[in-house]
Design a protein around this motif. Structure first.
Motif, PDB file in Angstrom:
ATOM      1  N   ILE A   1       0.901  -1.117  -0.019  1.00 16.79           N
ATOM      2  CA  ILE A   1       0.061  -0.007  -0.024  1.00 16.79           C
ATOM      3  C   ILE A   1       0.871   1.329   0.080  1.00 16.79           C
ATOM      4  O   ILE A   1       0.633   2.078  -0.627  1.00 16.79           O
ATOM      5  CB  ILE A   1      -0.704   0.081   1.132  1.00 16.79           C
ATOM      6  CG1 ILE A   1      -1.888  -1.178   1.293  1.00 16.79           C
ATOM      7  CG2 ILE A   1      -1.629   1.103   1.252  1.00 16.79           C
ATOM      8  CD1 ILE A   1      -2.731  -1.386   2.522  1.00 16.79           C
ATOM      9  N   GLY A   2       2.055   1.108   0.853  1.00 16.49           N
ATOM     10  CA  GLY A   2       2.762   2.598   0.945  1.00 16.49           C
ATOM     11  C   GLY A   2       3.501   3.029  -0.202  1.00 16.49           C
ATOM     12  O   GLY A   2       3.570   4.199  -0.421  1.00 16.49           O
ATOM     13  N   ARG A   3       3.824   1.756  -1.241  1.00 24.36           N
ATOM     14  CA  ARG A   3       4.337   2.318  -2.470  1.00 24.36           C
ATOM     15  C   ARG A   3       3.637   3.265  -3.302  1.00 24.36           C
ATOM     16  O   ARG A   3       3.888   4.153  -4.239  1.00 24.36           O
ATOM     17  CB  ARG A   3       4.599   1.089  -3.342  1.00 24.36           C
ATOM     18  CG  ARG A   3       6.126   0.601  -2.969  1.00 24.36           C
ATOM     19  CD  ARG A   3       7.239   1.539  -3.472  1.00 24.36           C
ATOM     20  NE  ARG A   3       8.463   1.286  -2.894  1.00 24.36           N
ATOM     21  CZ  ARG A   3       9.562   1.900  -2.745  1.00 24.36           C
ATOM     22  NH1 ARG A   3       9.254   3.241  -2.979  1.00 24.36           N
ATOM     23  NH2 ARG A   3      10.780   1.525  -2.735  1.00 24.36           N
ATOM     24  N   TRP A   4       2.310   3.102  -3.125  1.00 29.37           N
ATOM     25  CA  TRP A   4       1.267   4.149  -3.828  1.00 29.37           C
ATOM     26  C   TRP A   4       1.396   5.444  -3.626  1.00 29.37           C
ATOM     27  O   TRP A   4       0.826   6.433  -4.080  1.00 29.37           O
ATOM     28  CB  TRP A   4      -0.146   3.739  -3.667  1.00 29.37           C
ATOM     29  CG  TRP A   4      -0.261   2.493  -4.674  1.00 29.37           C
ATOM     30  CD1 TRP A   4       0.028   1.096  -4.161  1.00 29.37           C
ATOM     31  CD2 TRP A   4      -0.714   2.418  -6.083  1.00 29.37           C
ATOM     32  NE1 TRP A   4      -0.338   0.532  -5.268  1.00 29.37           N
ATOM     33  CE2 TRP A   4      -0.695   1.141  -6.557  1.00 29.37           C
ATOM     34  CE3 TRP A   4      -1.042   3.574  -6.978  1.00 29.37           C
ATOM     35  CZ2 TRP A   4      -0.980   0.824  -7.990  1.00 29.37           C
ATOM     36  CZ3 TRP A   4      -1.396   3.170  -8.162  1.00 29.37           C
ATOM     37  CH2 TRP A   4      -1.455   1.825  -8.714  1.00 29.37           C
ATOM     38  N   GLY A   5       2.016   5.815  -2.395  1.00 34.80           N
ATOM     39  CA  GLY A   5       2.650   7.121  -1.920  1.00 34.80           C
ATOM     40  C   GLY A   5       3.196   7.911  -3.035  1.00 34.80           C
ATOM     41  O   GLY A   5       3.285   9.144  -3.202  1.00 34.80           O
TER      42      GLY A   5
END
Length: 302
Positions: free
Chosen positions: A143-147
């Motif tokens: 999820i964090g990579r979508w930042g």
């Protein structure tokens, strides 16, 4: 500045992808929201894995709270250390993370340090801590990579493959734009676009596969720590090739080697060697179907 992000070969054209939104006059970055959601999702998955393996979820909730703080600090320090030229003349900018600048490897190091502390405090086997936490860690990474998507960062060089992503030239850092990108510059509606590898997307999709394997493996592991080692090896294997595509690599001083790519390779080799060695020892998981009180004593079996 254009806010468009396109995936032309997928037929996806997003005209307005902002970096932040306003609530009562306060600007909130999508990057920060994405990281927060990633952390919460990772915590809940780790608590679920603790429950299905017969452990006390409260121990992992306590560890997660401490781990978030330590991991964010380590992620920022890792990025700053290997990007020192960006910060040496403005030290206060080190505290500004709104525009990105968190290295996942630093976060992983922070998570491991937290596990070492809780291994000593709660007397839970380190391998069992790692097996349980790794599922939550990799979900957080997915999820964090979508930042990076919202920040228009962590992309690779020019490509024309199926997943190719187009970004407005004026929306990215100039130092990450290569000559090959400029040679294939496209003008759409009067806006200049570069076309790149969406490496954040590659890593997110790769980690979905890693997570599926870890969840399959969690109740089939041969020894405590095997799932954690599979995480390190699986994540490292993906990161090793994906990192080679990126144009914003963090480099080792003097030799200028990509530090994350080297670390990924080391992780893969060490994890494989340890898995082979520990499997040959014939160890069996310890701590399965047990609950631990806060003082580390076994409370009961289930």
């Amino acid at each position: 500045m254009s806010e468009a992000i396109n995936f032309p070969h997928l037929g996806i054209y997003l005209d307005h992808v902002g970096k932040s939104f306003s609530v009562f006059g306060i600007e909130i970055a999508y990057y920060g929201v994405t990281i927060a959601v990633a952390m919460l999702a990772g915590i809940f998955l780790a608590l679920h894995v603790a429950k299905i393996t017969g452990q006390n979820p409260d121990d992992y909730f306590d560890m997660a709270i401490a781990g978030i703080i330590v991991s964010v600090i380590c992620a920022r320090l890792y990025y700053v250390i290997f990007s020192w030229d960006q910060y040496k003349d403005d030290l206060l900018s080190i505290l500004n993370t709104r525009g990105g600048g968190l290295a996942i490897y630093g976060g992983v190091i922070g998570a491991i340090l937290t596990m070492v502390y809780f291994n000593r405090k709660k007397k839970i086997p380190f391998g069992l801590l790692g097996d349980t936490a790794s599922c939550g860690i990799v979900l957080g990474q997915i999820i964090g990579r979508w930042g990076n998507f919202f920040n228009r960062e962590a992309f690779g060089g020019y490509t024309d493959n199926l997943l190719a992503m187009q970004l407005p030239l004026d929306a990215v850092r100039s130092g990450e734009v290569t000559d090959q990108m400029m040679a294939h510059l496209q003008v759409i509606g009067g806006v200049q676009f570069i076309q790149v590898h969406p490496t954040f997307l590659y890593e997110s999709l790769w980690n979905v596969g890693v997570l599926i394997f870890l969840l399959y493996k969690i109740k089939r592991r041969k020894f405590n720590g095997e799932v954690f080692l599979c995480y390190l090896g699986g994540y490292g294997l993906g990161r090793a090739w994906i990192e080679g595509l990126r144009t914003d690599q963090l480099l080792l001083p003097v030799v200028h080697w990509p530090v994350s790519q080297l670390l990924a390779g080391v992780m893969v080799v060490i994890s494989i060697l340890l898995i082979v060695l520990l499997r040959r020892r014939g160890d069996t998981p310890k701590g399965e179907n047990r609950r631990y009180e806060s003082d580390g004593n076994i409370k009961g079996t289930h």
